[in-house]
Design an enzyme around this catalytic site. Structure first.
Site, PDB file in Angstrom:
ATOM      1  N   ASP A  78       0.823  -1.217   0.000  1.00  0.00           N
ATOM      2  CA  ASP A  78       0.000   0.000   0.000  1.00  0.00           C
ATOM      3  C   ASP A  78       0.851   1.259   0.000  1.00  0.00           C
ATOM      4  O   ASP A  78       2.034   1.242   0.336  1.00  0.00           O
ATOM      5  CB  ASP A  78      -0.958   0.016   1.197  1.00  0.00           C
ATOM      6  CG  ASP A  78      -0.234   0.006   2.539  1.00  0.00           C
ATOM      7  OD1 ASP A  78       0.805  -0.676   2.644  1.00  0.00           O
ATOM      8  OD2 ASP A  78      -0.699   0.665   3.484  1.00  0.00           O
ATOM      9  N   GLU A 145       0.337  -1.474   5.480  1.00  0.00           N
ATOM     10  CA  GLU A 145       1.401  -1.071   6.405  1.00  0.00           C
ATOM     11  C   GLU A 145       1.204   0.352   6.885  1.00  0.00           C
ATOM     12  O   GLU A 145       1.489   0.674   8.052  1.00  0.00           O
ATOM     13  CB  GLU A 145       2.756  -1.203   5.694  1.00  0.00           C
ATOM     14  CG  GLU A 145       3.970  -0.935   6.572  1.00  0.00           C
ATOM     15  CD  GLU A 145       4.416   0.530   6.597  1.00  0.00           C
ATOM     16  OE1 GLU A 145       5.289   0.870   7.404  1.00  0.00           O
ATOM     17  OE2 GLU A 145       3.875   1.323   5.798  1.00  0.00           O
TER      18      GLU A 145
END
Length: 482
Positions: A78, A145
């Site tokens: 991400d 994350e």
């Protein structure tokens, strides 16, 4: 044909551009996950995708490296998806528009996602090239994350064999990170009985502070607006009788609060004296923080008499006491590296709700026992005056390991390639390495990466030449580990 097609290393930038074409803001892992699974299937590589969205791809060792210990290549899928003011791109549905400006790659009007798209690109380039010498590889691509290391926390590592982890989630070339702090979010609530009363009031607002990241900038000694508000109210309590209407400050537990305010109910005859005293006392605070927060300000505004819901006197006293005695800032420095913060606490958010005052802290430490001791101290303080504390998030640290085998190997490769020494450091913030270290006993990890700037903003840039050098370091490390 992409705009990065002529850049070297060709495969790395090819995959980086493909990744940038897939929307992958946090909680949008479906598209990038599908891409990685398809990549593995097309090359007959073993792959696993879990319910959290994490993807693992395995590749056997190259010829001659079969006996080497497996290596984990790790990065997160991400990105922080933000646009510049006035940019209408829908980052949930549209890919990025890349452009090259000299040695820099950037995205038009948006964040770039070099954090951590470059890690994915490097891993895919290695997985796709059978000519690169390497030990057995386990490429771990984690989800979400950027919103609390969620993918790493949920990952089942039972089918991973490697105890060496190369994490490419750092943004400063030539720096090897070999330790990070663990963290715990402590939410403290103090029940507050209220009553209706007719009174005048003062609104007290502290603002203009510099603030900053509560991990990487906590050592800079900047003022915390929540703490300053507590000092002001505690000092005023010695001079005048007042009751709290509300107090609120800060926005996030991991940010040093830049503003905070309280509304206090007083007798009419005490209003002028209270305002004058607060201004005088704030002058002392301004001198105290003159070098770190030169623009800090205090606004005290009188409010006319009206019926208000106020905390009873006992509840006011307890709330002011809790705010005044709340620990905050650096607790200790690391003994092996005196420039590295070991343990700290940040009072990030202060809120007044209908039936309680709530304080949200973020405790960080390189040592788990120190983090737990700090949380225990907060709990004891809160419970002593009738409140309670709940830990709402807790992630492990990664103990500082400047002399690990992997670090030594990477230093030797870096020295041979660059003719200089890398910088070895720990970071007082959370990294996925900490979670992996807690799940894989004896894990040897280093976090590194190419030079980036402006991450998490629409000004994010990635250095092309730095990617080239970091790629060479990665390949040299894999060869040396064989």
């Amino acid at each position: 044909m992409g705009v990065l097609n002529e850049l070297k290393p060709e495969d790395v930038f090819h995959y980086f551009e493909e990744i940038c074409g897939i929307p992958r803001g946090s909680y949008q892992m479906e598209g990038i996950g599908d891409y990685l699974v398809s990549f593995a299937a097309a090359r007959n590589l073993r792959c696993r995708r879990d319910e959290a969205g994490n993807v693992i791809i395995w590749k056997d060792a190259s010829v001659g490296y079969e006996a080497a210990e497996p290596v984990i290549l790790q990065g997160h899928m991400d990105m922080v998806a933000v646009t510049a003011d006035g940019v209408t791109k829908n980052m949930q549905k549209e890919g990025l528009e890349l452009e090259v400006c000299g040695d820099q790659i950037q995205a038009k009007g948006t964040s770039l996602g070099g954090d951590d798209g470059i890690a994915l690109a490097c891993a895919l380039a290695i997985l796709d090239d059978d000519s690169i010498p390497h030990p057995p590889l386990e490429a771990v691509f984690t989800a979400n994350e950027e919103v609390g290391l969620q993918g790493a926390a949920a990952l089942d590592v039972s089918d991973l064999k490697g105890h060496i982890l190369l994490n490419m989630d750092s943004e400063e070339e030539g720096v090897f990170t070999v330790g990070c702090a663990g963290g715990a979010t402590a939410v403290c609530t103090l029940p507050c009985e209220k009553e209706e009363t007719e009174s005048e009031a003062l609104k007290v607002r502290v603002g203009g502070l510099v603030g900053g990241h509560s991990g990487t900038e906590i050592h800079k000694g900047r003022a915390n607006a929540n703490i300053l508000l507590g000092r002001l109210l505690a000092a005023l309590r010695e001079k005048a009788v007042f009751r709290l209407v509300s107090m609120n400050g800060g926005e996030k537990d991991n940010a040093i609060a830049v503003s905070a305010e309280a509304t206090i109910a007083l007798k009419a005859e005490d209003m002028a004296g209270a305002e004058s005293y607060l201004q005088d006392y704030f002058g002392e605070l301004r001198e105290e923080y003159a070098s770190t927060d030169p623009d800090m300000s205090l606004a005290v505004t009188a409010e006319t008499s009206q019926k208000r819901s106020v905390l009873i006197q006992k509840a006011t006293d307890r709330a002011v006491m809790l705010l005044r005695f709340a620990p905050d800032g650096v607790e200790s420095m690391n003994q092996e590296n005196p420039d590295l913060v070991q343990t700290s606490l940040n009072l990030g958010v202060l809120q007044t709700e209908s039936d309680c005052v709530k304080l949200t802290f973020l405790a960080r430490s390189l040592k788990e026992n120190e983090k737990q001791e700090l949380c225990g101290r907060i709990r004891l303080l809160v419970e002593t005056i009738g409140g309670k504390m709940e830990i709402t998030a807790d992630y492990p640290g990664w103990e500082y390991q400047p002399e690990s085998r992997l670090c030594k190997v990477m230093k030797e490769v870096y020295r041979e390639q660059r003719g200089e020494e890398p910088r070895i450091e720990g970071v007082h913030a959370g990294l996925e390495c900490g979670i992996f270290a807690s799940k894989i006993p004896g894990l040897d990890a280093v976090s590194f990466g190419p030079q980036m700037s402006g991450i998490h903003t629409a000004k994010e840039k990635l250095s092309i030449s730095s990617v080239q050098r970091t790629w060479e370091l990665l390949l040299g490390t894999l060869k040396a580990l064989g």
